[in-house]
Design a protein around this motif. Sequence first.
Motif, PDB file in Angstrom:
ATOM      1  N   ILE A  46       0.847  -1.206   0.000  1.00  0.00           N
ATOM      2  CA  ILE A  46       0.000   0.000   0.000  1.00  0.00           C
ATOM      3  C   ILE A  46       0.880   1.252   0.000  1.00  0.00           C
ATOM      4  O   ILE A  46       2.050   1.191   0.373  1.00  0.00           O
ATOM      5  N   GLN A  47       0.275   2.364  -0.415  1.00  0.00           N
ATOM      6  CA  GLN A  47       1.006   3.633  -0.438  1.00  0.00           C
ATOM      7  C   GLN A  47       0.297   4.650   0.437  1.00  0.00           C
ATOM      8  O   GLN A  47      -0.932   4.722   0.423  1.00  0.00           O
ATOM      9  N   ASP A  48       1.080   5.423   1.161  1.00  0.00           N
ATOM     10  CA  ASP A  48       0.508   6.495   1.992  1.00  0.00           C
ATOM     11  C   ASP A  48       1.378   7.737   1.853  1.00  0.00           C
ATOM     12  O   ASP A  48       2.601   7.625   1.721  1.00  0.00           O
ATOM     13  N   PRO A  49       0.752   8.922   1.962  1.00  0.00           N
ATOM     14  CA  PRO A  49       1.580  10.127   2.023  1.00  0.00           C
ATOM     15  C   PRO A  49       2.354  10.097   3.334  1.00  0.00           C
ATOM     16  O   PRO A  49       1.787   9.763   4.375  1.00  0.00           O
ATOM     17  N   GLY A  50       3.656  10.358   3.273  1.00  0.00           N
ATOM     18  CA  GLY A  50       4.470  10.279   4.481  1.00  0.00           C
ATOM     19  C   GLY A  50       5.474  11.402   4.567  1.00  0.00           C
ATOM     20  O   GLY A  50       5.441  12.384   3.813  1.00  0.00           O
ATOM     21  N   GLY A  51       6.412  11.219   5.485  1.00  0.00           N
ATOM     22  CA  GLY A  51       7.311  12.298   5.877  1.00  0.00           C
ATOM     23  C   GLY A  51       6.783  12.742   7.236  1.00  0.00           C
ATOM     24  O   GLY A  51       5.558  12.777   7.454  1.00  0.00           O
ATOM     25  N   LYS A  52       7.707  13.032   8.164  1.00  0.00           N
ATOM     26  CA  LYS A  52       7.289  13.190   9.556  1.00  0.00           C
ATOM     27  C   LYS A  52       6.280  14.327   9.799  1.00  0.00           C
ATOM     28  O   LYS A  52       5.289  14.136  10.509  1.00  0.00           O
ATOM     29  N   GLY A  53       6.523  15.479   9.200  1.00  0.00           N
ATOM     30  CA  GLY A  53       5.585  16.589   9.419  1.00  0.00           C
ATOM     31  C   GLY A  53       4.209  16.278   8.851  1.00  0.00           C
ATOM     32  O   GLY A  53       3.174  16.590   9.465  1.00  0.00           O
ATOM     33  N   ILE A  54       4.188  15.654   7.691  1.00  0.00           N
ATOM     34  CA  ILE A  54       2.913  15.281   7.056  1.00  0.00           C
ATOM     35  C   ILE A  54       2.165  14.295   7.955  1.00  0.00           C
ATOM     36  O   ILE A  54       0.946  14.392   8.145  1.00  0.00           O
ATOM     37  N   ASN A  55       2.885  13.357   8.539  1.00  0.00           N
ATOM     38  CA  ASN A  55       2.225  12.404   9.450  1.00  0.00           C
ATOM     39  C   ASN A  55       1.631  13.119  10.660  1.00  0.00           C
ATOM     40  O   ASN A  55       0.564  12.754  11.145  1.00  0.00           O
ATOM     41  N   VAL A  56       2.338  14.131  11.153  1.00  0.00           N
ATOM     42  CA  VAL A  56       1.794  14.919  12.272  1.00  0.00           C
ATOM     43  C   VAL A  56       0.504  15.618  11.815  1.00  0.00           C
ATOM     44  O   VAL A  56      -0.510  15.618  12.519  1.00  0.00           O
ATOM     45  N   SER A  57       0.515  16.162  10.605  1.00  0.00           N
ATOM     46  CA  SER A  57      -0.690  16.823  10.070  1.00  0.00           C
ATOM     47  C   SER A  57      -1.869  15.862  10.003  1.00  0.00           C
ATOM     48  O   SER A  57      -3.011  16.234  10.277  1.00  0.00           O
ATOM     49  N   LYS A  58      -1.600  14.605   9.633  1.00  0.00           N
ATOM     50  CA  LYS A  58      -2.683  13.608   9.520  1.00  0.00           C
ATOM     51  C   LYS A  58      -3.317  13.354  10.890  1.00  0.00           C
ATOM     52  O   LYS A  58      -4.529  13.264  11.022  1.00  0.00           O
ATOM     53  N   VAL A  59      -2.466  13.262  11.937  1.00  0.00           N
ATOM     54  CA  VAL A  59      -2.988  13.058  13.288  1.00  0.00           C
ATOM     55  C   VAL A  59      -3.800  14.291  13.711  1.00  0.00           C
ATOM     56  O   VAL A  59      -4.919  14.177  14.222  1.00  0.00           O
ATOM     57  N   LEU A  60      -3.237  15.471  13.478  1.00  0.00           N
ATOM     58  CA  LEU A  60      -3.919  16.706  13.868  1.00  0.00           C
ATOM     59  C   LEU A  60      -5.282  16.807  13.200  1.00  0.00           C
ATOM     60  O   LEU A  60      -6.282  17.163  13.833  1.00  0.00           O
ATOM     61  N   LYS A  61      -5.331  16.461  11.936  1.00  0.00           N
ATOM     62  CA  LYS A  61      -6.605  16.519  11.196  1.00  0.00           C
ATOM     63  C   LYS A  61      -7.616  15.557  11.821  1.00  0.00           C
ATOM     64  O   LYS A  61      -8.784  15.905  12.025  1.00  0.00           O
ATOM     65  N   ASN A  62      -7.150  14.346  12.167  1.00  0.00           N
ATOM     66  CA  ASN A  62      -8.062  13.353  12.752  1.00  0.00           C
ATOM     67  C   ASN A  62      -8.586  13.777  14.119  1.00  0.00           C
ATOM     68  O   ASN A  62      -9.640  13.347  14.548  1.00  0.00           O
ATOM     69  N   ILE A  63      -7.793  14.605  14.825  1.00  0.00           N
ATOM     70  CA  ILE A  63      -8.241  15.053  16.153  1.00  0.00           C
ATOM     71  C   ILE A  63      -8.893  16.439  16.041  1.00  0.00           C
ATOM     72  O   ILE A  63      -9.137  17.099  17.045  1.00  0.00           O
ATOM     73  N   ASP A  64      -9.109  16.880  14.794  1.00  0.00           N
ATOM     74  CA  ASP A  64      -9.837  18.137  14.575  1.00  0.00           C
ATOM     75  C   ASP A  64      -9.062  19.398  14.884  1.00  0.00           C
ATOM     76  O   ASP A  64      -9.653  20.381  15.354  1.00  0.00           O
ATOM     77  N   ASN A  65      -7.748  19.371  14.680  1.00  0.00           N
ATOM     78  CA  ASN A  65      -6.971  20.604  14.819  1.00  0.00           C
ATOM     79  C   ASN A  65      -6.695  21.132  13.409  1.00  0.00           C
ATOM     80  O   ASN A  65      -6.101  20.420  12.599  1.00  0.00           O
ATOM     81  N   ILE A  66      -7.103  22.355  13.187  1.00  0.00           N
ATOM     82  CA  ILE A  66      -6.803  22.947  11.881  1.00  0.00           C
ATOM     83  C   ILE A  66      -5.300  23.136  11.783  1.00  0.00           C
ATOM     84  O   ILE A  66      -4.665  23.606  12.721  1.00  0.00           O
ATOM     85  N   ASN A  67      -4.720  22.727  10.672  1.00  0.00           N
ATOM     86  CA  ASN A  67      -3.271  22.904  10.528  1.00  0.00           C
ATOM     87  C   ASN A  67      -2.903  23.063   9.070  1.00  0.00           C
ATOM     88  O   ASN A  67      -3.679  22.711   8.183  1.00  0.00           O
ATOM     89  N   LEU A  68      -1.718  23.589   8.856  1.00  0.00           N
ATOM     90  CA  LEU A  68      -1.232  23.826   7.497  1.00  0.00           C
ATOM     91  C   LEU A  68       0.084  23.080   7.299  1.00  0.00           C
ATOM     92  O   LEU A  68       1.013  23.247   8.085  1.00  0.00           O
ATOM     93  N   ALA A  69       0.135  22.255   6.255  1.00  0.00           N
ATOM     94  CA  ALA A  69       1.366  21.500   5.953  1.00  0.00           C
ATOM     95  C   ALA A  69       2.167  22.254   4.891  1.00  0.00           C
ATOM     96  O   ALA A  69       1.622  22.628   3.852  1.00  0.00           O
ATOM     97  N   ILE A  70       3.467  22.471   5.196  1.00  0.00           N
ATOM     98  CA  ILE A  70       4.323  23.137   4.209  1.00  0.00           C
ATOM     99  C   ILE A  70       5.638  22.353   4.048  1.00  0.00           C
ATOM    100  O   ILE A  70       5.929  21.454   4.832  1.00  0.00           O
ATOM    101  N   GLY A  71       6.413  22.713   3.039  1.00  0.00           N
ATOM    102  CA  GLY A  71       7.680  22.032   2.753  1.00  0.00           C
ATOM    103  C   GLY A  71       7.904  22.042   1.248  1.00  0.00           C
ATOM    104  O   GLY A  71       7.452  22.972   0.563  1.00  0.00           O
TER     105      GLY A  71
END
Length: 326
Positions: A46-71
């Motif tokens: 399987i394939q998933d978007p990854g990279g550490k900051g992106i993974n943090v964004s995925k958790v934040l989104k699931n817990i309902d924290n608005i966030n912005l991913a950059i890089g």
Amino acid sequence: MKIKLIFCERRVLELIITVTLNPALDKTINTNKFIFGQVNKVEKSIQDPGGKGINVSKVLKNIDNINLAIGFIGGNNGEIIVQSLKQMGIEEKFTSIKANTRMNIKIIDGATGETTDLNERGEYIQKNELEEFLSQYKEIVRKGDFVVIAGSVPRGIPDSIYYILSKYAETVGAKVFLDTSGNYLKEALESKVFLIKPNIDELEEVVGKKIHSQDEILDECRKLLDSKDISNICLSMGSRGAMLITKDYVLKAKVPIVAVKSTVGAGDSLLGGIVSYLDKGCSIEEAFKCGVAASVVAVTKEGTKAPNLSEIIKMMNEIQVVKEVL
Ligand SMILES: Nc1ncnc2c1ncn2[C@@H]1O[C@H](COP(=O)(O)OP(=O)(O)OP(=O)(O)O)[C@@H](O)[C@H]1O
Ligand SMILES: O=P(O)(O)OC[C@@]1(O)O[C@H](CO)[C@@H](O)[C@@H]1O
């Protein structure tokens, strides 16, 4: 929770920003038994978007924290990542690059549950691409923001990059959460950092010696907290749980035994849970508990998948955090 209004042209209040300079399309390959040097049958990939900051964004989104991913993002792999983030409802403002974003291979041995990572270094970033990113970063980061800086750095970027990003955040009054290693970590620690999340290897690298016991861990962390401008060290210790060390106390969390499907991104879920609950106005103890719970749920998921809120809340009931005054 802080109310945050988004974006990107006109944003009003504080924001969580995740920085992933070296994202990756994670390809997870499941084998029944992985034998090095032989032909191995792939049961599932399987394939998933990854990279550490992106993974943090995925958790934040699931817990309902608005966030912005950059890089930085580029090429076919980059396009797949951006589309996936869009589907997940994660806001992004990546700087486009000419090169293709890397693909990281994660091999899961079904017999032992062990994960083997084959991480590409990441293609060169051109000077103009770096300049564009830096000017965008300066436009985005404001007072009161949480800035999560995580992962490795692609080629073409100086070792001082995380120091530069962190120092800027410090100057404007934003809080920095840092998860990286080697020189990038060492240099960044010359700026003010709210929290670092090393594992044992990364901690040993920073302090320049092998650490053999829990007493030594606490000694070395205290020295680090005394000599640098860091408020919290969250040390992740795999199946042995995690500790959060400050100048005054240590929080210790053990983790339950769970059926492990992939440990990739567990550390990012730990960090994501902490950032999320702090953003919601919770105490550091509650935030740490949330992070640990999120990381335990993360290892029960295939590939680089983030835990969701109900799973985290349920797991929080199983996590005991003990506080010891130092
Ligand atoms: N086998 C496991 N069982 C239960 N929880 C685990 C297990 N492995 C990891 N965890 C949880 O995940 C957290 C982070 O794991 P680990 O220390 O491996 O992070 P890491 O080295 O930063 O990993 P990565 O960089 O892949 O995210 C641990 O502190 C723990 O709470
Ligand atoms: O090469 P880096 O940037 O150190 O780590 C990259 C990576 O292993 O980290 C994440 C898990 O923490 C994965 O999604 C990704 O492939």
